[in-house]
Design a protein around this motif. Structure first.
Motif, PDB file in Angstrom:
ATOM      1  N   PHE A   1       0.845  -1.192   0.000  1.00  0.00           N
ATOM      2  CA  PHE A   1       0.000   0.000   0.000  1.00  0.00           C
ATOM      3  C   PHE A   1       0.881   1.242   0.000  1.00  0.00           C
ATOM      4  CE2 PHE A   1       0.744  -0.792   4.468  1.00  0.00           C
ATOM      5  CZ  PHE A   1       0.893   0.475   5.034  1.00  0.00           C
ATOM      6  N   VAL A   2       0.266   2.374  -0.322  1.00  0.00           N
ATOM      7  CA  VAL A   2       0.962   3.660  -0.364  1.00  0.00           C
ATOM      8  C   VAL A   2       0.283   4.608   0.613  1.00  0.00           C
ATOM      9  CG1 VAL A   2       1.585   5.651  -1.801  1.00  0.00           C
ATOM     10  CG2 VAL A   2       1.653   3.338  -2.777  1.00  0.00           C
ATOM     11  N   PHE A   3       1.080   5.343   1.355  1.00  0.00           N
ATOM     12  CA  PHE A   3       0.515   6.417   2.174  1.00  0.00           C
ATOM     13  C   PHE A   3       1.383   7.656   2.049  1.00  0.00           C
ATOM     14  CE2 PHE A   3       3.634   4.833   5.214  1.00  0.00           C
ATOM     15  CZ  PHE A   3       3.981   5.944   5.979  1.00  0.00           C
ATOM     16  N   GLU A   4       0.821   8.783   2.445  1.00  0.00           N
ATOM     17  CA  GLU A   4       1.539  10.050   2.352  1.00  0.00           C
ATOM     18  C   GLU A   4       1.601  10.728   3.705  1.00  0.00           C
ATOM     19  OE1 GLU A   4      -0.798  12.524  -0.337  1.00  0.00           O
ATOM     20  OE2 GLU A   4      -1.814  13.429   1.381  1.00  0.00           O
ATOM     21  N   LEU A   5       2.641  11.527   3.869  1.00  0.00           N
ATOM     22  CA  LEU A   5       2.775  12.442   4.994  1.00  0.00           C
ATOM     23  C   LEU A   5       2.932  13.832   4.417  1.00  0.00           C
ATOM     24  CD1 LEU A   5       3.449  13.430   7.905  1.00  0.00           C
ATOM     25  CD2 LEU A   5       5.800  12.703   7.500  1.00  0.00           C
ATOM     26  N   ARG A   6       2.006  14.718   4.754  1.00  0.00           N
ATOM     27  CA  ARG A   6       2.115  16.130   4.355  1.00  0.00           C
ATOM     28  C   ARG A   6       2.496  16.934   5.590  1.00  0.00           C
ATOM     29  NH1 ARG A   6      -0.135  17.646  -0.788  1.00  0.00           N
ATOM     30  NH2 ARG A   6      -1.056  15.812  -1.794  1.00  0.00           N
ATOM     31  N   SER A   7       3.612  17.631   5.503  1.00  0.00           N
ATOM     32  CA  SER A   7       4.191  18.291   6.670  1.00  0.00           C
ATOM     33  C   SER A   7       4.160  19.798   6.513  1.00  0.00           C
ATOM     34  CB  SER A   7       5.636  17.834   6.863  1.00  0.00           C
ATOM     35  OG  SER A   7       6.400  18.127   5.691  1.00  0.00           O
TER      36      SER A   7
END
Length: 397
Positions: A264-270
């Motif tokens: 799976f793919v996930f994102e972190l937006r900082s």
């Protein structure tokens, strides 16, 4: 056509004509953008600009830098990307790669994100370049922004290496012609859980990769809720804290087989360019500490694989920098900071070029079927370039 908010700008039709040509190039990120870059290079070279084309390692993708003005003064970058997201023609009322006008809107893939800005630069270029420039201008157009800002670093490095690097980059992402003075960064991570499969009737003896992937996704979601509760916070952002989100998942082969892999793919937006990598590593450490022992008790070969897909840095606040202060009298009003990404952080971190976002169109229309830009936004962008043309020549505005 319905009445527009202001009289037509004298170069409106030129901008629409340029936009029609640009939309006709299918520059979906999976395809080459070379034909569009050749088209733009020929146009700017005809106007007497110095042009540089920077190719990627395949030679199928390219960046364009067109420049004019003195070499010993710090100037302004006008930056846009040439690639667009995919468009399914069946979901559109008209051909996504043929500019279509309906009332006061121009429809087509990339009209607002962000070929509308490029078309305005092209239409305004003759006026921007007329007379003697007291500040240099750099028109920069990149490849593969939509898949991770892949082209912009080469542009930023090139500009950082010249005699006098630019002092400000204006990123023409759709902001409805309001100044955006900050954006989040992003890390996209692919996670692959390697378990141990077998007949599902013996499931307790196996490492179910789908189940462990679900546990990881739950922990990613919990990290999102911690950001929401604990911050850090910046109220100038549309979403005032960092976010995490799982976006794609695949795994398993049959209903009677314990799955031995799941990806799976996930994102972190900082909101902080200095904290993103540390936050990601802390999340990885937390997940592995919680889950790997139980996985490897059943199967010593079980593991969790982490592969960064891409990342781009957050864009800081350039409003206290010298060239922003110098140009501030001609800038439109501010709209705060945004959660979507742009190449502004790349220019800032890689090229040490402070950046803002300012461009025509609404981000609400980006990446959708029937993407459009309001013609009034074209007029507003061209009016700003009129002021910029006078400013670069030292005239009062």
């Amino acid at each position: 056509m319905s009445a527009l908010a202001q009289p037509p700008h004298p170069r409106r039709q030129a901008a629409i004509d340029h936009l029609e040509a640009l939309i006709g190039f299918d520059t979906t990120s999976a395809y080459s953008n070379r034909a569009l870059i050749d088209h733009m290079q020929a146009y700017f070279a005809q106007l007497g600009m110095e042009t540089v084309v920077l190719f990627d390692e395949t030679g199928e993708k390219a960046n364009l830098i067109a420049s004019a003005g003195p070499h010993d003064v710090s100037g302004i970058v006008l930056s846009g990307h040439t690639d667009v997201v995919p468009a399914n023609p069946r979901a559109w009322r008209s051909d996504p790669f043929c500019l279509t006008q309906r009332e006061a809107r121009l429809y087509g893939r990339g009209t607002c994100d962000m070929k509308g800005f490029a078309a305005c630069v092209m239409a305004a270029a003759p006026e921007l370049l007329s007379g003697e420039l007291t500040y240099p201008l750099y028109f920069c157009f990149s490849h593969d922004e939509e898949v991770g800002c892949l082209g912009a670093p080469a542009i930023a490095r090139h500009l950082a290496s010249i005699e006098t690097p630019p002092g400000l980059a204006i990123i023409g992402e759709p902001s409805e012609m309001h100044v955006v003075n900050g954006q989040k960064g992003k890390i996209a991570m692919r996670v692959t859980v390697h378990g141990e499969g077998g007949h599902s009737s013996f499931a307790p003896q196996h490492v179910n990769a789908v189940e462990y992937a679900a546990r990881i996704i739950a922990m990613v979601g919990e990290r999102e809720r911690r950001y929401e509760r604990e911050g850090p916070f910046d109220g100038d952002f549309t979403v005032p804290h960092a976010t995490t989100l799982a976006t794609i998942i695949e795994g398993g082969v049959a209903t009677n087989i314990t799955p031995d892999h799941c990806s799976f793919v996930f994102e972190l937006r900082s909101i902080d360019q200095n904290a993103a990598q540390a936050d990601m590593q802390a999340l990885i450490d937390e997940i592995e500490s919680a889950l790997l022992p139980s996985m490897q008790t059943l199967s010593p070969q079980a593991r969790i694989e982490w592969q960064e897909q891409f990342s781009y840095p957050a864009m800081g606040d350039a409003t206290e920098t010298p060239l922003f202060k110098a140009i501030e009298p001609i800038l439109p009003s501010r709209a705060g900071k945004v959660s979507y990404g742009s190449e502004g952080g790349v220019f800032e971190v890689v090229g040490n070029i402070p950046s803002i976002i300012l461009g025509p169109g609404s981000i609400q229309q980006a990446h959708k079927p029937d993407e459009f830009i309001e013609i009034e936004q074209i007029d507003r962008c061209l009016a700003f370039f009129d002021d910029l043309a006078r400013w670069t020549k030292g005239a009062s505005v």
